[in-house]
Design a protein around this motif. Structure first.
Motif, mmCIF file in Angstrom:
data_model
loop_
_atom_site.group_PDB
_atom_site.id
_atom_site.type_symbol
_atom_site.label_atom_id
_atom_site.label_comp_id
_atom_site.label_asym_id
_atom_site.label_seq_id
_atom_site.Cartn_x
_atom_site.Cartn_y
_atom_site.Cartn_z
ATOM 1 N N LEU A 36 0.806 -1.223 0.000
ATOM 2 C CA LEU A 36 0.000 0.000 0.000
ATOM 3 C C LEU A 36 0.838 1.271 0.000
ATOM 4 O O LEU A 36 0.291 2.371 0.018
ATOM 5 C CB LEU A 36 -0.935 -0.008 1.215
ATOM 6 N N SER A 40 -0.489 4.875 -1.790
ATOM 7 C CA SER A 40 -0.624 6.001 -0.861
ATOM 8 C C SER A 40 0.165 7.216 -1.347
ATOM 9 O O SER A 40 -0.332 8.348 -1.306
ATOM 10 C CB SER A 40 -0.132 5.611 0.530
ATOM 11 N N VAL A 81 -3.276 -0.161 -7.294
ATOM 12 C CA VAL A 81 -4.251 -0.909 -6.492
ATOM 13 C C VAL A 81 -4.624 -2.218 -7.190
ATOM 14 O O VAL A 81 -4.777 -3.249 -6.532
ATOM 15 C CB VAL A 81 -5.489 -0.042 -6.192
ATOM 16 N N TYR A 84 -1.874 -4.527 -6.560
ATOM 17 C CA TYR A 84 -1.920 -4.928 -5.154
ATOM 18 C C TYR A 84 -2.966 -6.021 -4.926
ATOM 19 O O TYR A 84 -2.693 -7.028 -4.271
ATOM 20 C CB TYR A 84 -2.237 -3.712 -4.283
#
Length: 107
Positions: A36, A40, A81, A84
């Protein structure tokens, strides 16, 4: 002049490929928080761009331009994302398969 532009493009592509590879490696690590980090940072960069844009702009068309800036600057966030989620799914499947093998060994 052409050589200078091609060096810039090569550098940008190298940074892009490097950041995607880094995100892939971080997402597949045991710690879920490491994956993350880049999303971020990407969100923070988009917020800084939004605040910077609104500071130097007139009030006219702020909503349209703010939406456009957030959309463009969050494209890397969406990519990070997605990487991820795919990486965490792979880790989760690997851990569940290992756990099933451990349960079968106990029987």
């Amino acid at each position: 002049m052409v050589m200078f532009i091609s060096k810039k493009i090569f550098l940008l592509l190298a940074i892009l490929v490097g950041s995607v590879a880094l995100q892939y490696l971080l997402s597949r690590s045991k710690s879920k928080w490491l994956g993350l980090i880049l999303p971020s940072i990407s969100i923070l960069i988009s917020l800084v761009a939004l605040l910077n844009m609104n500071y130097y702009m007139a009030v006219k068309n702020v909503l349209l331009q703010s939406t456009l800036v957030l959309t463009i600057f969050n494209i890397p966030t969406i990519v990070y994302v997605a990487i991820y989620v795919a990486g965490r799914d792979a880790v989760r499947k690997k851990l569940s398969a290992k756990e099933k093998m451990n349960i079968q060994d106990l029987d």
